[in-house]
Design a protein around this motif. Structure first.
Motif, PDB file in Angstrom:
ATOM      1  N   MET A  73      38.688  38.477  45.852  1.00  0.00           N
ATOM      2  CA  MET A  73      39.622  38.211  44.766  1.00  0.00           C
ATOM      3  C   MET A  73      38.888  38.177  43.429  1.00  0.00           C
ATOM      4  N   ASP A  74      37.721  37.566  43.413  1.00  0.00           N
ATOM      5  CA  ASP A  74      36.916  37.505  42.196  1.00  0.00           C
ATOM      6  C   ASP A  74      36.552  38.920  41.739  1.00  0.00           C
ATOM      7  N   GLU A  79      37.281  43.720  38.306  1.00  0.00           N
ATOM      8  CA  GLU A  79      37.399  45.182  38.292  1.00  0.00           C
ATOM      9  C   GLU A  79      38.679  45.648  37.615  1.00  0.00           C
ATOM     10  N   ASN A  80      39.739  44.864  37.714  1.00  0.00           N
ATOM     11  CA  ASN A  80      41.026  45.254  37.138  1.00  0.00           C
ATOM     12  C   ASN A  80      41.319  44.547  35.817  1.00  0.00           C
ATOM     13  N   TYR A  96      42.014  33.517  40.839  1.00  0.00           N
ATOM     14  CA  TYR A  96      41.016  34.085  39.944  1.00  0.00           C
ATOM     15  C   TYR A  96      41.434  33.783  38.518  1.00  0.00           C
ATOM     16  N   ALA A  97      40.460  33.488  37.663  1.00  0.00           N
ATOM     17  CA  ALA A  97      40.722  33.329  36.232  1.00  0.00           C
ATOM     18  C   ALA A  97      39.451  33.669  35.463  1.00  0.00           C
TER      19      ALA A  97
END
Length: 118
Positions: A73-74, A79-80, A96-97
């Protein structure tokens, strides 16, 4: 991954369950199981060991799976170029943040000041 890890641990659990089942069979065939305290103690020990193994493997598998998911998720968020990704499990509701939007320390300072009457 969860299935693979469970499959790995199933062999050990199956062996332990066979041991416990064998002891149950011996105890059932014994006319007076209460007259064989060593056998009863062995059954209790092996049965507890089976439960502990099951709990450990369950927790271990869950921890390994979530560790890997959180890592994915990280990477996915970076990546996005996402600012935040919300979820229902893992390390809380925020999966994720970006570090720039993390206000945890700022809030802790605020809450501490409020608590101290400022």
């Amino acid at each position: 991954m969860s299935r693979d890890l469970n499959r790995i641990h199933q062999g050990d659990l199956k062996k332990q369950k066979t041991t416990v089942d064998s002891l149950i069979g011996i105890l059932q065939k014994t006319n007076a199981p209460s007259e064989n305290p060593e056998l009863q103690q062995l059954f209790i020990y092996e049965n507890n060991r089976l439960k502990e193994m099951g709990d450990y493997f369950s927790n271990e598998v869950s921890q390994q799976v979530w560790s890997r998911i959180n890592s994915y998720m990280d990477n996915f968020g970076k990546e996005n170029d996402y600012h935040i990704i919300l979820g229902t499990q893992g390390n809380g509701n925020i999966m994720y943040a970006k570090k720039e939007i993390d206000i945890t320390e700022e809030f802790i300072e605020y809450a501490n000041k409020k608590y101290e009457g400022e």
